[in-house]
Write an enzyme that holds these catalytic residues in place. Sequence first.
Site, short mmCIF file in Angstrom:
data_model
loop_
_atom_site.label_atom_id
_atom_site.label_comp_id
_atom_site.label_asym_id
_atom_site.label_seq_id
_atom_site.Cartn_x
_atom_site.Cartn_y
_atom_site.Cartn_z
CB ILE A 79 -0.95 -0.02 1.23
CG1 ILE A 79 -1.99 -1.14 1.06
CG2 ILE A 79 -1.62 1.33 1.42
CD1 ILE A 79 -2.84 -1.40 2.31
CG ASN B 223 1.57 2.22 4.41
OD1 ASN B 223 0.45 1.72 4.21
ND2 ASN B 223 2.69 1.59 4.06
CB SER C 114 -6.62 -2.26 9.71
OG SER C 114 -7.24 -3.48 9.38
CE1 TYR D 283 -2.37 -4.77 11.38
CE2 TYR D 283 -4.56 -5.63 10.91
CZ TYR D 283 -3.45 -4.89 10.53
OH TYR D 283 -3.43 -4.27 9.30
CE LYS E 270 -2.79 -1.27 11.15
NZ LYS E 270 -1.79 -0.29 10.65
CB VAL F 288 -5.08 -4.31 0.37
CG1 VAL F 288 -4.30 -3.89 -0.86
CG2 VAL F 288 -6.15 -3.27 0.71
CB THR G 183 -0.03 -5.99 0.29
OG1 THR G 183 -0.33 -6.46 1.61
CG2 THR G 183 -0.98 -4.88 -0.10
CE1 TYR H 67 -13.93 -4.86 -5.92
CE2 TYR H 67 -15.41 -6.09 -7.36
CZ TYR H 67 -15.05 -4.91 -6.73
OH TYR H 67 -15.81 -3.79 -6.90
N1 NAP Z 1 -2.80 -5.48 3.20
C1 NAP Z 1 -3.94 -5.39 3.84
O1 NAP Z 1 -4.88 -6.17 3.65
C2 NAP Z 1 -4.15 -4.30 4.84
C3 NAP Z 1 -5.45 -4.10 5.34
C4 NAP Z 1 -5.68 -3.12 6.27
C5 NAP Z 1 -4.62 -2.34 6.70
N2 NAP Z 1 -3.35 -2.55 6.20
C6 NAP Z 1 -2.27 -1.71 6.69
O2 NAP Z 1 -1.66 -1.07 5.60
C7 NAP Z 1 -0.29 -0.84 5.88
C8 NAP Z 1 0.57 -1.42 4.77
O3 NAP Z 1 0.30 -2.80 4.67
P1 NAP Z 1 0.83 -3.69 3.44
O4 NAP Z 1 -0.12 -4.81 3.32
O5 NAP Z 1 1.11 -2.83 2.28
O6 NAP Z 1 2.18 -4.26 4.07
P2 NAP Z 1 3.55 -4.77 3.44
O7 NAP Z 1 3.44 -5.00 1.98
O8 NAP Z 1 4.00 -5.87 4.32
O9 NAP Z 1 4.48 -3.50 3.67
C9 NAP Z 1 4.79 -3.10 4.97
C10 NAP Z 1 5.71 -1.93 4.87
O10 NAP Z 1 6.02 -1.50 6.20
C11 NAP Z 1 7.41 -1.30 6.27
N3 NAP Z 1 7.87 -1.50 7.64
C12 NAP Z 1 7.56 -2.51 8.48
N4 NAP Z 1 8.20 -2.35 9.63
C13 NAP Z 1 8.93 -1.22 9.52
C14 NAP Z 1 9.81 -0.52 10.37
N5 NAP Z 1 10.07 -0.95 11.61
N6 NAP Z 1 10.40 0.62 9.93
C15 NAP Z 1 10.16 1.06 8.67
N7 NAP Z 1 9.33 0.46 7.83
C16 NAP Z 1 8.73 -0.68 8.24
C17 NAP Z 1 8.02 -2.29 5.29
O11 NAP Z 1 9.25 -1.79 4.82
P3 NAP Z 1 10.68 -2.50 5.02
O12 NAP Z 1 10.47 -3.97 4.96
O13 NAP Z 1 11.49 -1.92 3.90
O14 NAP Z 1 11.13 -2.00 6.35
C18 NAP Z 1 7.00 -2.27 4.17
O15 NAP Z 1 7.31 -1.24 3.26
C19 NAP Z 1 -0.02 -1.47 7.25
O16 NAP Z 1 -0.13 -0.49 8.25
C20 NAP Z 1 -1.16 -2.47 7.38
O17 NAP Z 1 -1.45 -2.76 8.72
C21 NAP Z 1 -3.10 -3.52 5.29
#
Ligand code: NAP
Length: 259
Positions: A23, A95, A147, A160, A164, A193, A195, A223
Amino acid sequence: MASLAAGPLQHEVALVTGATSGIGEAIARRFAAEGARVAVVGRDARRGNAVVAGIAAAGGCAAFFAADVTHDAAVRDLIADVLARFGDLSILVNNAGRSVPGTVVNTTAAEWEEVWRVNVSSAFLTSHHAVPRLLERGGGCVVHIASEAGLKGLKDRAAYCAAKAAIVGLTKAMAVDHSPHGVRVNCICPGTVETPMVAELIETHANPAAMKDAFLERRLTPYLGTPEDIAEAALYMVLPRNRYLTGAVLSVDGGSLAR
Ligand SMILES: NC(=O)c1ccc[n+]([C@@H]2O[C@H](COP(=O)([O-])OP(=O)(O)OC[C@H]3O[C@@H](n4cnc5c(N)ncnc54)[C@H](OP(=O)(O)O)[C@@H]3O)[C@@H](O)[C@H]2O)c1
């Protein structure tokens, strides 16, 4: 190629945490496509530099900043480095996040603390160090990525959900404190999402197919969301013309919360 410098974010400098993946990466790409200069923040330099290269190839402006956003000194230095590089900071997107499965019974104390550090303390620290700059320049925007888990109970996700929900509370508190001084603070609550974070949750589950079905069953849409769906909502929140929008908690979840 049309100049991206003429887009609606042409005067903005945006810092996006967790922009090396999922995201956050989509938000960084979208903001750059609308003319912002973007600080891509994460720990993984290889992925971060790839995101920056993709933005540059599309005609945008971005730089990678390696930082662990759970460490106070690292975040303080990060904000200083972004200001030194771009001369300004007007948009902060919190994020970075991580989900660990578990009920309160089988979540360890270490897992609880890790989930809170990555999801909540990081958002506090970046806000603590960046909001003074936004106030000093006379305004700006903060977008928190929470979230659906912050608004409803999800099975087997105690830490979690709690973390959130804290982000939703932080959004409202910051909006009350800083909106009168020109800093708009809003929050997006995405539903599932596709990811790398979700892929990991599915792959590490005892029954991956059932886990994927459970993600889909919560929605009204047939979806799951895409990172670009969330980037679209983030863009709406930071567009200068949307000046009346602050303290909002927006669900972008395929209708999950309507159930
Ligand atoms: N995917 C979903 O379904 C979903 C749904 C609701 C909410 N969200 C929220 O959306 C956000 C992004 O989720 P995503 O699914 O895109 O996750 P993702 O693909 O796993 O990406 C997570 C990102 O967070 C960074 N990160 C994690 N720990 C970190 C740290 N200590 N310092 C700096 N960067 C850090 C990672 O970067 P590095 O590895 O480079 O450090 C990565 O860029 C999160 O807050 C998640 O809770 C996601």
